[in-house]
Design a protein around this motif. Structure first.
Motif, PDB file in Angstrom:
ATOM      1  N   HIS A 141       0.813  -1.267   0.148  1.00 20.27           N
ATOM      2  CA  HIS A 141       0.013   0.314  -0.021  1.00 20.27           C
ATOM      3  C   HIS A 141       0.815   1.180   0.026  1.00 20.27           C
ATOM      4  N   HIS A 142       2.115   1.233  -0.568  1.00 20.00           N
ATOM      5  CA  HIS A 142       2.882   2.516  -0.272  1.00 20.00           C
ATOM      6  C   HIS A 142       2.470   3.299  -1.323  1.00 20.00           C
ATOM      7  N   PHE A 143       2.836   4.608  -0.902  1.00 18.90           N
ATOM      8  CA  PHE A 143       2.339   5.746  -1.924  1.00 18.90           C
ATOM      9  C   PHE A 143       3.218   5.523  -3.280  1.00 18.90           C
ATOM     10  N   PRO A 144       2.509   5.458  -4.324  1.00 19.76           N
ATOM     11  CA  PRO A 144       3.063   5.159  -5.626  1.00 19.76           C
ATOM     12  C   PRO A 144       4.333   5.647  -6.095  1.00 19.76           C
ATOM     13  N   CYS A 145       5.277   5.100  -6.319  1.00 17.13           N
ATOM     14  CA  CYS A 145       6.529   5.527  -6.633  1.00 17.13           C
ATOM     15  C   CYS A 145       7.120   4.926  -8.038  1.00 17.13           C
ATOM     16  N   PRO A 146       7.468   5.457  -9.078  1.00 15.87           N
ATOM     17  CA  PRO A 146       8.167   4.710 -10.149  1.00 15.87           C
ATOM     18  C   PRO A 146       9.241   3.679  -9.852  1.00 15.87           C
ATOM     19  N   THR A 147       9.792   3.716  -8.673  1.00 17.92           N
ATOM     20  CA  THR A 147      11.030   2.902  -8.417  1.00 17.92           C
ATOM     21  C   THR A 147      10.491   1.555  -8.022  1.00 17.92           C
ATOM     22  N   LEU A 148       9.073   1.617  -7.509  1.00 20.97           N
ATOM     23  CA  LEU A 148       8.309   0.368  -6.845  1.00 20.97           C
ATOM     24  C   LEU A 148       7.596   0.103  -8.087  1.00 20.97           C
ATOM     25  N   LEU A 149       8.128  -0.829  -8.925  1.00 22.91           N
ATOM     26  CA  LEU A 149       7.650  -0.766 -10.406  1.00 22.91           C
ATOM     27  C   LEU A 149       6.072  -1.228 -10.333  1.00 22.91           C
ATOM     28  N   TYR A 150       5.620  -2.131  -9.511  1.00 24.62           N
ATOM     29  CA  TYR A 150       4.404  -2.771  -9.484  1.00 24.62           C
ATOM     30  C   TYR A 150       3.371  -1.623  -8.959  1.00 24.62           C
ATOM     31  N   LYS A 151       4.048  -0.432  -8.225  1.00 27.52           N
ATOM     32  CA  LYS A 151       2.876   0.931  -8.096  1.00 27.52           C
ATOM     33  C   LYS A 151       2.819   1.598  -9.163  1.00 27.52           C
ATOM     34  N   SER A 152       3.325   1.586 -10.188  1.00 29.52           N
ATOM     35  CA  SER A 152       3.438   2.585 -11.221  1.00 29.52           C
ATOM     36  C   SER A 152       2.218   2.923 -11.977  1.00 29.52           C
ATOM     37  N   ASP A 153       1.375   1.822 -12.069  1.00 25.79           N
ATOM     38  CA  ASP A 153       0.084   2.011 -12.533  1.00 25.79           C
ATOM     39  C   ASP A 153      -0.797   2.812 -11.817  1.00 25.79           C
ATOM     40  N   GLN A 154      -0.551   2.966 -10.627  1.00 24.48           N
ATOM     41  CA  GLN A 154      -1.423   3.883  -9.645  1.00 24.48           C
ATOM     42  C   GLN A 154      -0.812   5.445  -9.575  1.00 24.48           C
ATOM     43  N   ARG A 155       0.152   5.662 -10.324  1.00 20.41           N
ATOM     44  CA  ARG A 155       0.840   6.966 -10.140  1.00 20.41           C
ATOM     45  C   ARG A 155      -0.138   7.954 -10.655  1.00 20.41           C
TER      46      ARG A 155
ATOM     47  N   ALA B 187      -3.476   8.223 -10.588  1.00 20.32           N
ATOM     48  CA  ALA B 187      -4.679   8.273  -9.782  1.00 20.32           C
ATOM     49  C   ALA B 187      -4.315   9.047  -8.417  1.00 20.32           C
ATOM     50  N   ALA B 188      -2.881   8.560  -8.071  1.00 18.17           N
ATOM     51  CA  ALA B 188      -2.622   9.366  -6.811  1.00 18.17           C
ATOM     52  C   ALA B 188      -2.207  10.665  -7.052  1.00 18.17           C
ATOM     53  N   ILE B 189      -1.424  11.202  -8.367  1.00 14.35           N
ATOM     54  CA  ILE B 189      -1.402  12.307  -8.553  1.00 14.35           C
ATOM     55  C   ILE B 189      -2.724  13.367  -8.819  1.00 14.35           C
ATOM     56  N   LYS B 190      -3.357  12.741  -9.583  1.00  9.52           N
ATOM     57  CA  LYS B 190      -4.831  13.381  -9.569  1.00  9.52           C
ATOM     58  C   LYS B 190      -5.542  13.578  -8.311  1.00  9.52           C
TER      59      LYS B 190
ATOM     60  N   ASN C 234      -7.284  17.567  -4.071  1.00  6.34           N
ATOM     61  CA  ASN C 234      -7.287  17.713  -2.480  1.00  6.34           C
ATOM     62  C   ASN C 234      -6.442  19.147  -2.394  1.00  6.34           C
ATOM     63  N   THR C 235      -5.595  19.670  -3.091  1.00  3.45           N
ATOM     64  CA  THR C 235      -4.934  20.665  -2.874  1.00  3.45           C
ATOM     65  C   THR C 235      -5.466  21.823  -3.804  1.00  3.45           C
ATOM     66  N   ARG C 236      -6.156  21.553  -4.784  1.00  7.29           N
ATOM     67  CA  ARG C 236      -6.760  22.608  -6.058  1.00  7.29           C
ATOM     68  C   ARG C 236      -5.414  23.375  -6.495  1.00  7.29           C
TER      69      ARG C 236
ATOM     70  N   TYR D  33       4.033  11.105 -20.047  1.00  6.92           N
ATOM     71  CA  TYR D  33       2.607  10.361 -19.913  1.00  6.92           C
ATOM     72  C   TYR D  33       1.808  11.327 -18.837  1.00  6.92           C
ATOM     73  N   LEU D  34       2.437  11.310 -17.618  1.00  3.84           N
ATOM     74  CA  LEU D  34       1.889  12.318 -16.916  1.00  3.84           C
ATOM     75  C   LEU D  34       1.665  13.679 -17.184  1.00  3.84           C
ATOM     76  N   GLU D  35       2.768  14.344 -18.011  1.00  6.99           N
ATOM     77  CA  GLU D  35       2.255  15.559 -18.706  1.00  6.99           C
ATOM     78  C   GLU D  35       1.209  15.795 -19.466  1.00  6.99           C
ATOM     79  N   LYS D  36       0.930  14.862 -20.332  1.00  7.81           N
ATOM     80  CA  LYS D  36      -0.113  14.681 -21.329  1.00  7.81           C
ATOM     81  C   LYS D  36      -1.421  14.786 -20.362  1.00  7.81           C
ATOM     82  N   LYS D  37      -1.555  13.664 -19.460  1.00  6.33           N
ATOM     83  CA  LYS D  37      -2.697  13.737 -18.709  1.00  6.33           C
ATOM     84  C   LYS D  37      -2.952  14.800 -17.918  1.00  6.33           C
TER      85      LYS D  37
END
Length: 369
Positions: A282-296, A298-301, A306-308, A329-333
């Motif tokens: 359940h770690h906060f998504p980080c690209p160095t934890l490869l299996y968490k990358s797909d959740q990046r 959603a976490a950033i959104k 939350n911060t507007r 990819y993140l920049e595009k989204k």
């Protein structure tokens, strides 16, 4: 003060030290077994040359790994009792052999401990038993090497301390967003915590939270030029100063040494296998934890909602492939969401941020338009 001096100053009150390679080591476990863990993050304030590291690493390795090798190889014999490493990124996972060669000539070289963390989703490959086995093996190796013993009760006490530390980090982060304290002060405190006893670090954060006025310097709850900072390391102090001078307020962060490190703490348990399976799953998504990358995304959104925040600034660590693979990819989204983005690349040749001032000023005007 050099990190060596900070650790030396603590040695009179510490029986054993363990130096942890980035990114997210099992700090609670080490603390519960009588070690004071230090995490060798953000060493640019201590290491400015790479005389030793450049003999062993390519010049195109990231500054995190180069400084890490330089730091370890130049560490006095009486500073660190043990080193811990795990398979973070491609560069860091190959450092144990290099470090071991560097330390061959030391009289009292630290013992090296390693743990492999599965880089695949738990539900996809059934990695639960494997990770539990790695954690159990690490405990056994520490016990045999240092004559210590694991205690479920001490482990619970350590969990409580680190939970308190992470909650205080979140509190200070909110104070930055409210313009009560500066992001530079927040970054300084989080960096100092990497080379401090957890009890001392908690005390310092509590003091900062108590001693600063609860009234924001600016009455506007969410400024027009509000941004989230993202990256492996926080921006250099001069670049943070420039952000604040251009009235860009940092209302959140996606920094590996900050939010990614303190965003989640599992529940209370005396079982380290259960705890760290939960911790890494359940770690906060980080690209160095490869299996968490797909959740990046959603976490950033979620951070943006939350911060507007109106803007998102990527602080790219030069040669960090894991970060750079996802940035386009993140920049595009984010642009599709109407969020302004800025990408700044920091290298060891230019860590002052001086070359980025014009771009920052233009970005500030864009946010305010």
């Amino acid at each position: 003060m050099h990190a060596f001096d900070e650790i030396k100053a603590l040695r009179k009150d510490i029986s054993k030290t363990i130096g942890c390679f980035p990114l997210y080591p099992p700090l609670e476990l080490f603390h519960s077994m009588g070690f004071t863990p230090f995490v060798f993050w953000d060493l640019r304030h201590f290491i400015n040359s790479f005389n030793t590291a450049d003999k062993h690493l390519q010049a195109y390795a990231c500054s995190v790994s180069r400084r890490l090798v330089e730091f370890i190889c130049s560490t006095p014999d009486d500073i660190i009792d043990a080193l811990f490493m795990y398979n973070a990124c491609d560069t860091l996972r190959n450092l144990p052999e290099i470090i071991n060669c560097c330390l061959q000539e030391k009289v009292n070289k630290p013992r090296i401990f390693k743990m492999h963390i599965p880089m695949a989703p738990e539900e996809q490959t059934k990695t639960t038993d494997y990770l539990s086995g790695r954690i159990t093996a690490l405990i056994r190796e520490l016990e045999e090497s240092f004559g210590v013993s694991f205690s479920p009760e001490r482990f619970r006490q350590s969990i409580a301390l680190y939970r308190k530390m992470r909650l205080l980090n979140e509190k200070l982060e909110k104070m930055v967003a409210q313009n009560i304290i500066s992001y530079n002060l927040f970054s300084l405190i989080t960096r100092k915590g990497l080379f401090a006893k957890i009890e001392n670090h908690i005390e310092e954060m509590e003091s900062i939270a108590a001693n600063h006025s609860s009234s924001p310097k600016n009455k506007h709850d969410v400024p027009t030029a509000s941004v989230i900072i993202s990256g492996i390391l926080p921006p250099p102090p001069s670049l943070i100063d420039a952000l604040e001078n251009y009235e860009i307020r940092i209302v959140g962060n996606d920094i590996a040494t900050q939010r990614r490190s303190y965003a989640y703490t599992p529940g209370d348990t005396g079982d380290p296998c259960l705890y760290y399976r939960d911790f890494y799953h359940h770690h906060f998504p980080c690209p160095t934890l490869l299996y968490k990358s797909d959740q990046r995304l959603a976490a950033i959104k979620n951070l943006i909602y939350n911060t507007r925040a109106r803007g998102f600034i990527f602080i790219g660590e030069k040669f960090c492939e894991y970060e750079y693979f996802e940035i386009p990819y993140l920049e595009k989204k984010l642009r599709e969401m109407g969020v302004f983005t800025l990408h700044l690349e920091i290298s060891v040749d230019d860590e002052s941020g001086a070359n980025y001032m014009t771009r920052l000023e233009a970005f500030a005007e864009l946010l305010k338009s």
